[in-house]
Design an enzyme around this catalytic site. Structure first.
Site, short mmCIF file in Angstrom:
data_model
loop_
_atom_site.label_atom_id
_atom_site.label_comp_id
_atom_site.label_asym_id
_atom_site.label_seq_id
_atom_site.Cartn_x
_atom_site.Cartn_y
_atom_site.Cartn_z
N GLY A 1 0.82 -1.26 -0.03
CA GLY A 1 -0.10 -0.02 -0.11
C GLY A 1 0.79 1.12 -0.14
CB SER A 2 0.76 4.67 -1.30
OG SER A 2 0.99 4.08 -2.78
N GLY A 3 1.62 5.29 1.39
CA GLY A 3 1.41 5.72 2.82
C GLY A 3 2.56 5.52 3.81
CG HIS A 4 3.53 2.10 4.03
ND1 HIS A 4 2.71 2.12 5.37
CD2 HIS A 4 2.75 1.01 3.19
CE1 HIS A 4 1.85 1.21 5.19
NE2 HIS A 4 1.73 0.75 4.23
CG HIS B 1 -1.62 -0.76 6.72
ND1 HIS B 1 -0.91 -2.00 7.08
CD2 HIS B 1 -1.07 -0.62 5.55
CE1 HIS B 1 0.10 -2.52 6.27
NE2 HIS B 1 -0.27 -1.73 5.01
#
Ligand code: ADP
Ligand code: ADP
Ligand code: MG
Ligand code: MG
Ligand code: MG
Ligand code: MG
Lengths: 219, 331, 331, 219
Positions: free
Chosen positions: B54-57, B219
């Site tokens: 996922g993105s956001g990391h 997350h």
């Protein structure tokens, strides 16, 4: 009972897509209780494309149509939902490859194939608090009507929606054992599973779409 | 939502475009599949290494693409594994006769999408294999779960395999190396605040002004427990003990220590945490060979940090010290 | 207060200790005066470059100490200029026959303390001179103020002078170079949230959930105006125009672009800002020779960013490209 | 009026230190209105050391004593306050180098020297909304009593505290032109200057410390 036509399937998918888009935020919020809050966004990102490409979809058969739906979803949906829903539709498509109408018996077999595909893909079983715990009772309920020529399609749908709705509360206090929720262990107890809520909501909305009064509304 | 964002639906693509614009020599961008890849890859004489979660990391994983690290990355939406097709196209794009190594962080979504993609690619005769990283000690492996989560320790698997691949290691060597690093690295994190996915617009979980989430997932998944905020030293002590005892590490071990910021915590605080971690290593007789203080694997703007310990040997020390060049220089 | 901190009174010393522990070969630490300095400095054949401002701006300035950058830094408390004696001891410690250059960001406290220290050192026959950096276009030079503030542009003055000093430039050469960089660099910042100095324990200013502070200072000083939150592109456009028109830059200029995070904003968002900045440069006919996306001069955990443009020429391009090595590798 | 002894000066400094430490948070909050919220912390970090080293301070003369205070402050106080308060005490010390007691006339001259030193150090003038706008009226008030043998020390102190207190409201709507406040331009209008409040609070607390009922309390 009279056969289910491609037109019926189209209307069902259209209704399911509407439900997914209408509930994008709501489904994500459900997923934030014990998960990572992306379920609604993920689902919507797939069904949005289904709506966009609606007119170009292959309609040579029910299977061809469902295969397209499956491809659009695996192509556009991330998270667990892409593989799970994509696999489900793909397996259902395989059993209706060259049919333009199906019997209730065939529908039940398609659902069973979808359930088995999802189980193989994600390793989940009944009781893991996933959408399988809505799909399996729905399949069982439909099975009850198989072979009964007097079966009223509206009633079958209404009853299927009812068991899916029941699954929400029935599983609420279970521990999620798959997907992101599962990482939170006991924390998932008490919050309904987003996937189960989605299946129930889709079936109840479908009732209304085809003019059937559902037994109860999905919470 | 206090974010620099245009249409939230474009958060990921616009970020990727920015990364590509900022690294015109080093990187290329395939918008259709969210793929950021090395301008000079694939090459026939080197195994390609790819990842996508996922993105956001960020900087994981798209800003870890470059010489000595990843050859390509294909992220999904924020906190959502990339669709199978992105994974499949990423593998195809990086196809090399020496093979393609897929490094997967252990989340069900990541695994299912990459597994499907790997199967498809193999069916087409592409020489691709995958390895699953699970360094998070917060969530115990149990029937409840698909196993431990892959978190900041992922960086060390990438760095080691990236360096070995540059030296011509085979796909099977790299799989062994990845397994070795993964077996010797342990991480646990703590969150002080929640975070807000742009498309959701509201915090992913609620947390009181005096609370912290011990063992949080990247997350925002709830962790081991909710507790009252403690002092920096007390927090490091809990993370350190959890990580140290899990492997377990032992006196005399040579280690790499990482204090990873979760996004919203300023680097000043990370060094306050490192100070205590270094003290604890000394107490326990661990020799710190390399240290990493900064952001490696984040959760959007979450305030928090994770502590990672990696047991080293000569092979790993060499690989970690090998040159590398990525958008954010964090090694 | 959601921070990793022990006794707030020890916030700065414990951070400095952490930085020293993390860089045992590179750096030394003098606790009495908050001085972080290069283990191999001073040297008779190189001008020493020092800086010291309030803490809370990390990586500025203590994490900018190292080969090709600063030789020493002596920060004060969070947001407070260092006491005169810290400055004086820092100059004395870095004393070199080639001279000592003090780079001061233009704040009254910094100026008064460093001026007193420079006077005292000169009185003792130390060859030390200072230069004042003031690149912030948000606050106009007027009778109201002691002039523009020094903000992220400071990084370019350090980098250029640091590189030139390594090549043996004289103190007067460096003063000229600093003046040149300062005359060609412009910055403006924007804040989405406030920040909380550990010793204060509460936010330094109030800001609504839908508000932003345009032209904010790096100590949370209010800026040009309070406005409703805008899209990332609209924000970059305002910052870009303010900076571009101030110098003014002109079509054909070769530039370095910096998107500097203020501490709480994740790097994903910084790249969304960079994307737009790159588009605007293209529109205006500016050639981006180097770009900097990350944290360079922060305000604790404040969510926000600043945009800096530096006009380049061959001399500056060479100096920016020269190797450097500091605790956080951000160049 | 009887002379001011070293003991009087010591008591005054002790009271000033108490005020600085008691109001650490409050003074910083004042500074956050238009400044950077460190004034209280800066001041306290200096006077804390004054208290710590209290017994070892050189007491050979008033000047020697004040010089030590000046050195402690420049050594330990950052921001604007270190140079400003350090310079002020240094200049006052220079005029009382070898005295163990001073007249009101000498006190007035010491204050004047401190004010001039602060002006040279920071370039501020009367009207810039800095502590000078409290110190200057205080100095002027004291000047009124110079030479009046009947002057009652308590009254002088009370009146000095009164004008300092008045300065808070009198300058509230001015625009700050020095220090961090000044960067905020018009924003500083309406919030009192922390330095002025500090001076007023110190004088009012000193009144109480020596048993004089102040005219009014500092806001
Ligand atoms: N292994 C699995 N098998 C079947 N359904 C699953 C599985 N994992 C998750 N689900 C269903 O998917 C939903 C979560 O979907 P989503 O949020 O998109 O996945 P992720 O966990 O990757 O965020 C859950 O509510 C659950 O019903
Ligand atoms: N140039 C100056 N001359 C005299 N007093 C000043 C000057 N600048 C600031 N002050 C006083 O100091 C106070 C602020 O002190 P402080 O917060 O420690 O300084 P800084 O502005 O560096 O944060 C102001 O309230 C004002 O009364
Ligand atoms: Mg989810
Ligand atoms: Mg997900
Ligand atoms: Mg200050
Ligand atoms: Mg201040």
């Amino acid at each position: 009972m009279k056969e289910i036509t491609l037109a019926d399937v189209e209307r069902a998918i259209q209704s399911i897509a509407d439900t997914a888009l209408r509930n994008e935020k709501y489904f994500s919020e459900l997923d934030s209780a014990a998960g990572d809050a992306d379920f609604g966004v993920s689902l919507a990102s797939g069904f949005r494309v289904v709506q966009k490409d609606w007119d170009q979809l292959d309609r040579s058969s029910i299977g061809a149509f469902l295969l397209k739906i499956s491809m659009i979803i695996s192509r556009n949906v991330g998270g667990c939902s892409g593989p799970i829903w994509g696999t489900g539709f793909m397996r259902a498509a395989a059993l209706s490859r060259d049919k333009t109408s199906i019997t209730l018996d065939e529908l039940e077999k398609m659902l069973t194939a979808a359930i088995e595909g999802i189980q193989q893909r994600g390793g989940a079983v009944a009781g893991d608090k996933t959408l399988l715990d809505a799909l399996i009772p729905v399949r069982d309920k439909i099975k009850e009507y198989v072979g009964r020529d007097d079966a009223d399609p509206g009633e079958v749908l209404r009853e299927a929606a009812a068991v899916a709705t029941d699954a929400i509360e029935r599983t609420r206090d279970w521990v999620a054992k798959r997907g992101r929720q599962s990482f939170t262990g006991e924390r998932s107890i008490g919050s309904p599973d987003p996937g189960i809520v989605a299946v129930a909501t889709m079936l109840n909305d479908l009732c209304k779409a085809v003019g059937v009064e559902p037994v109860s509304k999905a919470s | 939502m206090k974010k620099f964002v245009n249409d939230p639906a474009n958060f990921v693509p616009e970020m990727l475009e920015g990364v590509a614009l900022a690294n015109p020599e080093l990187l290329r961008y395939k918008p259709e599949y969210n793929i950021i890849y090395r301008a000079d890859r694939p090459r026939d004489d080197k195994v390609s290494i790819v990842q996508g979660s996922g993105s956001g990391h960020e900087p994981a994983h798209i800003m870890a693409v470059g010489p000595g690290m990843l050859d390509a990355a294909s992220p999904g939406n924020v906190f959502s594994a990339p669709p199978m097709e992105f994974c499949y196209e990423c593998i195809k794009l990086m196809n090399s006769p020496k093979g393609v190594l897929v490094l997967i962080n252990n989340y069900q979504g990541d695994r299912m999408n990459w597994d499907m993609a790997v199967e498809m690619a193999q069916a087409e005769g592409i020489n691709v294999k995958s390895f699953v990283i699970d360094d998070d000690v917060a969530v115990q492996d149990s029937t409840h779960t698909v196993g431990r989560r892959g978190v900041a320790g992922n960086f060390f698997v990438i760095k080691a395999c990236g360096a070995a691949a540059e030296k011509g290691a085979s796909l099977d060597d790299l799989l062994k190396l990845a397994a070795k690093v993964n077996s010797q690295v342990r991480t646990m994190g703590i969150a002080l605040t929640s975070c807000t996915p742009p498309a959701k617009g509201t915090p992913i979980f609620e947390i009181g002004p005096d609370e912290m989430e011990v063992g949080v997932g990247i997350h925002g998944e709830p962790g081991r427990r909710r507790d009252k905020l403690k002092s920096a030293d007390a927090i490091v002590d809990e993370l350190f003990d959890a990580v140290y005892n899990d492997l377990p590490f032992k006196s005399g071990d040579r280690v790499a220590v990482m204090i990873n910021g979760l996004g919203g915590t300023p680097i000043s605080e990370l060094y306050i945490l490192y100070r205590r971690a270094a003290q604890r290593c000394k107490e326990k007789g661990l020799t710190i060979v390399r240290n990493y203080v900064g952001e490696y694997c984040t959760s959007l703007e979450m305030a928090g940090a994770s502590l990672t310990l990696l047991r080293l040997d000569n092979e790993l020390e060499e690989l970690l010290a090998a040159p590398a060049e990525i958008a954010v220089r964090v090694f």
